[in-house]
Write a protein that holds these residues in place. Structure first.
Motif, PDB file in Angstrom:
ATOM      1  N   GLY A 182       0.770  -1.320   0.004  1.00  0.00           N
ATOM      2  CA  GLY A 182       0.159  -0.010  -0.007  1.00  0.00           C
ATOM      3  C   GLY A 182       0.857   1.309  -0.031  1.00  0.00           C
ATOM      4  O   GLY A 182       1.884   1.452  -0.750  1.00  0.00           O
ATOM      5  N   SER A 183       0.529   2.171   0.921  1.00  0.00           N
ATOM      6  CA  SER A 183       1.408   3.560   0.815  1.00  0.00           C
ATOM      7  C   SER A 183       2.493   3.330   1.741  1.00  0.00           C
ATOM      8  O   SER A 183       3.406   4.263   1.678  1.00  0.00           O
ATOM      9  N   GLY A 184       2.831   2.349   2.298  1.00  0.00           N
ATOM     10  CA  GLY A 184       4.206   2.068   3.070  1.00  0.00           C
ATOM     11  C   GLY A 184       4.116   2.353   4.763  1.00  0.00           C
ATOM     12  O   GLY A 184       5.277   2.367   5.114  1.00  0.00           O
ATOM     13  N   GLU A 189      10.203   0.341  10.513  1.00  0.00           N
ATOM     14  CA  GLU A 189      11.725   1.056  10.715  1.00  0.00           C
ATOM     15  C   GLU A 189      11.765   1.968  11.642  1.00  0.00           C
ATOM     16  O   GLU A 189      13.124   2.086  12.318  1.00  0.00           O
ATOM     17  N   ALA A 190      10.890   2.654  12.123  1.00  0.00           N
ATOM     18  CA  ALA A 190      10.917   3.733  13.107  1.00  0.00           C
ATOM     19  C   ALA A 190      10.976   2.855  14.373  1.00  0.00           C
ATOM     20  O   ALA A 190      11.549   3.457  15.409  1.00  0.00           O
ATOM     21  N   MET A 191      10.564   1.889  14.541  1.00  0.00           N
ATOM     22  CA  MET A 191      10.735   0.951  15.765  1.00  0.00           C
ATOM     23  C   MET A 191      11.955  -0.049  15.744  1.00  0.00           C
ATOM     24  O   MET A 191      12.505  -0.618  16.775  1.00  0.00           O
ATOM     25  N   GLY A 192      12.920   0.325  14.748  1.00  0.00           N
ATOM     26  CA  GLY A 192      14.088  -0.431  14.534  1.00  0.00           C
ATOM     27  C   GLY A 192      13.839  -1.927  14.383  1.00  0.00           C
ATOM     28  O   GLY A 192      14.879  -2.828  14.368  1.00  0.00           O
ATOM     29  N   VAL A 193      12.859  -2.021  13.409  1.00  0.00           N
ATOM     30  CA  VAL A 193      12.766  -3.629  13.095  1.00  0.00           C
ATOM     31  C   VAL A 193      12.698  -3.801  11.661  1.00  0.00           C
ATOM     32  O   VAL A 193      12.127  -2.942  10.941  1.00  0.00           O
ATOM     33  N   SER A 194      13.492  -4.550  11.241  1.00  0.00           N
ATOM     34  CA  SER A 194      13.793  -4.788   9.620  1.00  0.00           C
ATOM     35  C   SER A 194      12.363  -5.330   9.090  1.00  0.00           C
ATOM     36  O   SER A 194      12.146  -6.368   9.627  1.00  0.00           O
ATOM     37  N   TYR A 224       8.696   7.782   8.028  1.00  0.00           N
ATOM     38  CA  TYR A 224       9.529   7.462   8.983  1.00  0.00           C
ATOM     39  C   TYR A 224      10.501   8.361   9.940  1.00  0.00           C
ATOM     40  O   TYR A 224      10.434   8.344  10.994  1.00  0.00           O
ATOM     41  N   HIS A 225      10.370   9.614   9.317  1.00  0.00           N
ATOM     42  CA  HIS A 225      11.139  10.724   9.955  1.00  0.00           C
ATOM     43  C   HIS A 225      10.168  11.594  10.857  1.00  0.00           C
ATOM     44  O   HIS A 225      10.521  12.494  11.639  1.00  0.00           O
TER      45      HIS A 225
END
Length: 41
Positions: A2-4, A11-16, A38-39
């Motif tokens: 979807g929109s991501g 990514e923000a939580m540090g999960v790949s 993310y930012h």
């Protein structure tokens, strides 16, 4: 994918994670949205 937003949250939580998208339009949308989301904290 979807929109991501799920990828950005991971990514923000540090999960790949790996996002898979079937439609090119949504993939292009997510390429723009993920870095922006993310930012935002």
């Amino acid at each position: 994918m979807g929109s991501g937003s799920t990828v950005a949250a991971a990514e923000a939580m540090g999960v790949s994670c790996i996002g898979i998208e079937r439609y090119t339009e949504y993939y292009e949308m997510s390429r723009t949205a993920i870095p922006q989301l993310y930012h935002v904290r």
